[in-house]
Scaffold this active site. Structure first.
Site, mmCIF file in Angstrom:
data_model
loop_
_atom_site.group_PDB
_atom_site.id
_atom_site.type_symbol
_atom_site.label_atom_id
_atom_site.label_comp_id
_atom_site.label_asym_id
_atom_site.label_seq_id
_atom_site.Cartn_x
_atom_site.Cartn_y
_atom_site.Cartn_z
ATOM 1 N N THR A 25 0.845 -1.195 0.000
ATOM 2 C CA THR A 25 0.000 0.000 0.000
ATOM 3 C C THR A 25 0.880 1.245 0.000
ATOM 4 O O THR A 25 1.922 1.266 0.648
ATOM 5 C CB THR A 25 -0.904 -0.001 1.248
ATOM 6 O OG1 THR A 25 -1.793 -1.125 1.163
ATOM 7 C CG2 THR A 25 -1.731 1.270 1.359
ATOM 8 N N GLY A 26 0.439 2.276 -0.715
ATOM 9 C CA GLY A 26 1.156 3.549 -0.684
ATOM 10 C C GLY A 26 1.577 4.001 -2.063
ATOM 11 O O GLY A 26 1.365 3.315 -3.069
ATOM 12 N N GLY A 82 6.159 -0.704 0.178
ATOM 13 C CA GLY A 82 7.021 0.424 0.495
ATOM 14 C C GLY A 82 7.435 0.389 1.958
ATOM 15 O O GLY A 82 7.059 -0.505 2.712
ATOM 16 N N GLY A 96 2.951 4.750 7.450
ATOM 17 C CA GLY A 96 2.639 6.127 7.086
ATOM 18 C C GLY A 96 1.334 6.240 6.319
ATOM 19 O O GLY A 96 0.659 7.267 6.365
ATOM 20 N N GLY A 97 0.971 5.150 5.634
ATOM 21 C CA GLY A 97 -0.293 5.111 4.893
ATOM 22 C C GLY A 97 -1.429 4.495 5.692
ATOM 23 O O GLY A 97 -2.508 4.265 5.145
ATOM 24 N N GLU A 103 -0.683 -4.904 6.453
ATOM 25 C CA GLU A 103 0.654 -5.097 5.880
ATOM 26 C C GLU A 103 1.466 -6.099 6.697
ATOM 27 O O GLU A 103 2.154 -6.957 6.142
ATOM 28 C CB GLU A 103 1.398 -3.764 5.801
ATOM 29 C CG GLU A 103 0.878 -2.836 4.708
ATOM 30 C CD GLU A 103 1.491 -1.444 4.754
ATOM 31 O OE1 GLU A 103 1.365 -0.743 3.746
ATOM 32 O OE2 GLU A 103 2.079 -1.063 5.784
#
Length: 225
Positions: A25-26, A82, A96-97, A103
């Site tokens: 994701t991201g 990421g 951060g996302g 994840e």
């Protein structure tokens, strides 16, 4: 081509026919999923994607990548994602996302893990990037106070409309502004003991390969364990 796109495309080249692939994701993982979608369409690549967020699931489905949940597969061959920071000893901060829980679950059941980053994410010690801690709403103020008392400089993750950020699981995120994490393993253990903490963004001793985007091209760094 920007650095994120460069490493996303490079990482997608590691995916082979018949693989079950964890889809990160991201903003960097986005380009990797786009490239996998192109390969599915143009090369007939046959894979199953296991998305780590609703956003990645939606993107993959639009591109024609068949998707399943982590509970619908018996293993994941390779996860590509990421990272927000990667230290010299291959520990990482992610989240951060706000997708850190999914994840970490997908990563935990993966045979191989590749992280894709630009060179600004490579650091000597973790901690400049705020460490996300995903918490259940019930008792979150108590945890926030506890983190304050410990000197962890907590802040609640907020939406643009000033409401608390909610993860895909309906939890809140408390970001810890630590500046430098001297002992990631000890902090990992400490956070895991706290009632109400669902997950945190320390991804320790998990990654096999890091692909770093540089102006000169992608650099592949192997974590020989």
């Amino acid at each position: 081509m920007n650095l994120k796109e460069m490493v996303g495309i490079k990482a997608a080249s590691y995916v082979k026919d018949g693989m079950t692939v964890g889809l990160g994701t991201g903003s960097t993982a986005y380009y990797m999923i786009e490239e996998l979608g192109r390969r599915v369409k143009e090369e007939g690549l046959a894979i199953i994607g296991v998305p780590t967020s609703y956003a990645s699931k939606e993107q993959a489905e639009k591109l024609g990548i068949p998707v399943k949940t982590i509970d619908e597969v018996n293993h994941v061959d390779l996860t590509i994602d990421g990272a927000d920071e990667i230290s010299a000893d291959f520990h990482g901060i992610k989240g951060g996302g706000a997708a850190l829980l999914f994840e970490k679950i997908v990563a935990s059941y993966s045979k191989q893990i590749i992280w894709i980053v630009d060179e600004s994410k490579m650091v000597n010690h973790l901690g400049k990037f705020p460490l996300p801690v995903e918490v259940v709403p019930y008792g979150q103020e108590q945890l926030f106070r506890l983190f304050q008392e410990k000197g962890y400089n907590p802040s609640f993750r907020m939406e643009e409309n000033e409401k608390l950020k909610q993860t895909d699981s309906g939890h809140s995120i408390i970001d810890l502004h630590l500046d430098c994490i001297e002992d990631p393993l000890a902090l990992d253990e400490e956070l895991n003991q706290l009632a109400g903490v669902v997950e945190h963004g320390l991804f320790l001793s998990m990654v096999n390969t890091v692909i770093v985007g540089k102006e000169t091209g992608p650099e592949v760094i192997e974590n020989i364990r």
